[in-house]
Design a protein around this motif. Structure first.
Motif, mmCIF file in Angstrom:
data_model
loop_
_atom_site.group_PDB
_atom_site.id
_atom_site.type_symbol
_atom_site.label_atom_id
_atom_site.label_comp_id
_atom_site.label_asym_id
_atom_site.label_seq_id
_atom_site.Cartn_x
_atom_site.Cartn_y
_atom_site.Cartn_z
ATOM 1 N N TYR A 16 0.835 -1.195 0.000
ATOM 2 C CA TYR A 16 0.000 0.000 0.000
ATOM 3 C C TYR A 16 0.877 1.254 0.000
ATOM 4 O O TYR A 16 0.641 2.192 -0.769
ATOM 5 N N LYS A 155 2.092 -1.506 -15.980
ATOM 6 C CA LYS A 155 1.863 -2.073 -14.637
ATOM 7 C C LYS A 155 1.736 -0.975 -13.594
ATOM 8 O O LYS A 155 0.794 -0.966 -12.796
ATOM 9 N N THR A 158 -1.473 1.167 -14.095
ATOM 10 C CA THR A 158 -2.659 0.420 -13.676
ATOM 11 C C THR A 158 -2.746 0.353 -12.154
ATOM 12 O O THR A 158 -3.828 0.581 -11.578
ATOM 13 N N ASP A 159 -1.625 0.063 -11.497
ATOM 14 C CA ASP A 159 -1.615 0.005 -10.031
ATOM 15 C C ASP A 159 -1.983 1.363 -9.429
ATOM 16 O O ASP A 159 -2.774 1.434 -8.487
ATOM 17 N N LYS A 161 -3.681 3.797 -10.839
ATOM 18 C CA LYS A 161 -5.087 4.121 -11.133
ATOM 19 C C LYS A 161 -6.023 3.406 -10.158
ATOM 20 O O LYS A 161 -6.949 4.015 -9.617
ATOM 21 N N LYS A 162 -5.767 2.114 -9.919
ATOM 22 C CA LYS A 162 -6.587 1.353 -8.964
ATOM 23 C C LYS A 162 -6.480 1.951 -7.564
ATOM 24 O O LYS A 162 -7.476 2.056 -6.844
ATOM 25 N N HIS A 163 -5.274 2.343 -7.193
ATOM 26 C CA HIS A 163 -5.058 2.928 -5.870
ATOM 27 C C HIS A 163 -5.817 4.244 -5.728
ATOM 28 O O HIS A 163 -6.470 4.474 -4.704
ATOM 29 N N GLU A 165 -8.448 5.173 -7.368
ATOM 30 C CA GLU A 165 -9.879 4.879 -7.331
ATOM 31 C C GLU A 165 -10.299 4.401 -5.949
ATOM 32 O O GLU A 165 -11.369 4.770 -5.438
ATOM 33 N N SER A 166 -9.468 3.595 -5.290
ATOM 34 C CA SER A 166 -9.804 3.109 -3.956
ATOM 35 C C SER A 166 -9.780 4.264 -2.947
ATOM 36 O O SER A 166 -10.580 4.275 -2.009
ATOM 37 N N GLU A 169 -13.011 6.212 -3.388
ATOM 38 C CA GLU A 169 -14.136 5.489 -2.820
ATOM 39 C C GLU A 169 -14.171 5.595 -1.304
ATOM 40 O O GLU A 169 -15.240 5.609 -0.698
#
Length: 171
Positions: A16, A155, A158-159, A161-163, A165-166, A169
């Motif tokens: 993280y 890679k 993408t990592d 972007k996901k982070h 987004e989380s 949220e």
């Protein structure tokens, strides 16, 4: 909590933090690999054009090759700058440019090694074995650096972007 669960949580926390740091740090690895691809292309460029064997080098193929080399270096520099800032589209361009470096092996080095020219009354091969091997190696290294840059860039983008987004949220 068991030791196994603690180890898993520590690894998750470490991952993280690693991904969260990407928000503040540049993607130096992808960027540096793109610059390395430029360097190998420059070695290719110099190796080809430092030799002057007859009139074979005074052709439209050589002119097109020079223009392509200049465009390649400019685009690879843009890839370096774009990937440094986690822009995924530059990684896709890097894949295309890396593949083009591999395609170039079958154009210029192949034609030059098969060609002969007459200089000072004797026939000689335009590109001899050692130079032929060297320029192919430079193209392989340049293309590989770009494709590796793209893989790392995709890679990391993408990592990140996901982070992000989380994080959105959670708030």
């Amino acid at each position: 909590m068991s030791e196994n669960n603690l180890g898993h949580l520590e690894a998750a926390d470490e991952n993280y933090v690693k991904v969260d740091r990407m928000r503040y740090e540049k993607n130096k690895t992808s960027s540096n690999l793109a610059v390395l691809a430029i360097l190998f292309n420059a070695f290719f460029f110099v190796s080809i054009y430092k030799s002057d064997v007859g009139t074979w080098y005074y052709s439209i193929l050589v002119g097109a090759s020079i223009v392509y080399n200049l465009l390649f270096m400019m685009i690879a520099f843009l890839i370096s700058e774009g990937s440094k800032n986690y822009k995924i589209n530059y990684s896709y361009v890097a894949i295309v440019m890396g593949c083009l470096q591999f395609v170039r092996i079958f154009i210029y080095p192949r034609l030059a090694s098969a060609a002969t020219t007459q200089t000072t009354g004797k026939v000689e091969q335009v590109m001899k074995g050692a130079q032929h091997t060297r320029v192919i190696l430079y193209l392989i290294l340049s293309g590989s650096c770009l494709i590796l840059s793209a893989a790392i860039g995709i890679k990391k983008c993408t990592d990140l972007k996901k982070h992000l987004e989380s994080l959105s949220e959670q708030s």
